[in-house]
Design an enzyme around this catalytic site. Structure first.
Site, short mmCIF file in Angstrom:
data_model
loop_
_atom_site.label_atom_id
_atom_site.label_comp_id
_atom_site.label_asym_id
_atom_site.label_seq_id
_atom_site.Cartn_x
_atom_site.Cartn_y
_atom_site.Cartn_z
N CYS A 246 -5.25 -13.66 -13.89
CA CYS A 246 -5.24 -13.61 -12.42
C CYS A 246 -4.60 -12.30 -11.95
CB CYS A 246 -4.47 -14.81 -11.88
SG CYS A 246 -4.14 -14.70 -10.11
N CYS B 47 -1.33 -12.75 -9.99
CA CYS B 47 -0.19 -13.07 -10.88
C CYS B 47 0.30 -11.79 -11.56
CB CYS B 47 -0.59 -14.11 -11.92
SG CYS B 47 -0.63 -15.80 -11.28
N ASP C 253 -3.47 -4.61 1.19
CA ASP C 253 -4.79 -4.81 0.59
C ASP C 253 -5.33 -3.47 0.10
OD1 ASP C 253 -7.12 -7.26 0.96
OD2 ASP C 253 -7.81 -5.23 0.45
N HIS D 28 1.25 -19.51 -9.00
CA HIS D 28 -0.22 -19.52 -8.95
C HIS D 28 -0.73 -20.82 -8.35
CE1 HIS D 28 -4.29 -18.33 -10.11
NE2 HIS D 28 -4.48 -19.63 -10.30
N GLY E 148 -15.77 -17.06 1.49
CA GLY E 148 -15.69 -15.65 1.09
C GLY E 148 -14.52 -15.34 0.18
N HIS F 112 -6.27 -16.81 -6.18
CA HIS F 112 -4.82 -17.03 -6.08
C HIS F 112 -4.57 -17.04 -4.58
CE1 HIS F 112 -0.50 -16.06 -7.58
NE2 HIS F 112 -0.43 -16.21 -6.27
N HIS G 269 -3.95 -16.69 -0.87
CA HIS G 269 -3.43 -15.56 -0.11
C HIS G 269 -3.84 -15.68 1.34
CE1 HIS G 269 -7.35 -14.44 -1.82
NE2 HIS G 269 -7.55 -13.75 -0.72
N HIS H 70 -4.46 -13.26 4.60
CA HIS H 70 -4.65 -11.89 5.08
C HIS H 70 -3.93 -11.76 6.42
CE1 HIS H 70 -8.28 -10.92 2.48
NE2 HIS H 70 -8.28 -12.24 2.41
P1 5GP Z 1 -10.52 -12.80 -0.51
O1 5GP Z 1 -11.94 -12.36 -0.28
O2 5GP Z 1 -10.35 -13.48 -1.86
O3 5GP Z 1 -9.97 -13.61 0.63
O4 5GP Z 1 -9.65 -11.48 -0.49
C1 5GP Z 1 -9.26 -10.79 -1.63
C2 5GP Z 1 -8.66 -9.49 -1.18
O5 5GP Z 1 -7.94 -8.92 -2.25
C3 5GP Z 1 -9.70 -8.44 -0.74
O6 5GP Z 1 -9.45 -8.05 0.62
C4 5GP Z 1 -9.50 -7.29 -1.72
O7 5GP Z 1 -9.64 -6.01 -1.12
C5 5GP Z 1 -8.09 -7.52 -2.23
N1 5GP Z 1 -7.85 -7.06 -3.58
C6 5GP Z 1 -8.63 -7.29 -4.67
N2 5GP Z 1 -8.07 -6.74 -5.77
C7 5GP Z 1 -6.90 -6.18 -5.37
C8 5GP Z 1 -5.89 -5.45 -6.06
O8 5GP Z 1 -5.92 -5.23 -7.28
N3 5GP Z 1 -4.83 -5.00 -5.30
C9 5GP Z 1 -4.76 -5.24 -3.96
N4 5GP Z 1 -3.68 -4.74 -3.33
N5 5GP Z 1 -5.70 -5.91 -3.29
C10 5GP Z 1 -6.76 -6.38 -3.98
ZN ZN Z 2 -2.43 -16.15 -9.87
#
Ligand code: 5GP
Ligand code: ZN
Length: 118
Positions: free
Chosen positions: A4, A7, A30, A46, A93, A98, A100, A102
């Site tokens: 992950c 993680c 992000d 996690h 989406g 994990h 989160h 935004h």
């Molecule tokens: P989701 O679509 O799962 O709600 O959002 C995942 C978010 O994680 C995306 O906005 C993407 O840009 C961000 N993201 C993916 N990989 C990484 C990473 O390695 N580091 C950071 N800081 N953000 C990440």
């Molecule tokens: Zn995780």
């Protein structure tokens, strides 16, 4: 969860630009910002999706929202406004499994969802 990426960010084996940290919650920028302010707020533990949150996680979820309030104030967007988003599974989406939230801010945000293109 060894595979992950969030993680790994918690462990420090992947780098991130941290904006907030306490014993249970971490927040970082992000990597692909969708707004001038785009921060991800995560539990250090996690949890794959909102569907996996249990009643025992109540205090942890409250801490995530408390962190959001503090970050918005610290980054100067509490009054101008911000949006908190949690994507769940495919139709929501979700890309990283994990939990989160935004935090998006820094400009007037558009429609909550895109028009239906399916
Ligand atoms: P989701 O679509 O799962 O709600 O959002 C995942 C978010 O994680 C995306 O906005 C993407 O840009 C961000 N993201 C993916 N990989 C990484 C990473 O390695 N580091 C950071 N800081 N953000 C990440
Ligand atoms: Zn995780």
């Amino acid at each position: 969860m060894s595979d992950c990426i969030f993680c790994k960010i918690v462990e420090g084996s992947l780098p991130s630009t941290k904006v907030y940290e306490d014993d249970d919650v971490l927040a970082f920028r992000d990597i692909q910002p969708a707004a001038p302010v785009h921060v991800l707020i995560i539990p250090k533990k996690h949890i794959a999706t909102m569907n996996d949150v249990t009643d025992e996680d109540g205090a942890l979820i409250a801490k995530i929202f408390a962190a959001a309030r503090k970050i918005a104030a610290d980054l100067g967007v509490a009054e101008s406004g911000y949006r908190l988003v949690n994507n769940v599974n495919r139709d929501g989406g979700q890309v990283v499994y994990h939990l989160h939230v935004h935090l998006l801010a820094g400009r007037k945000l558009g429609a909550l969802v895109q028009p239906d293109v399916s």
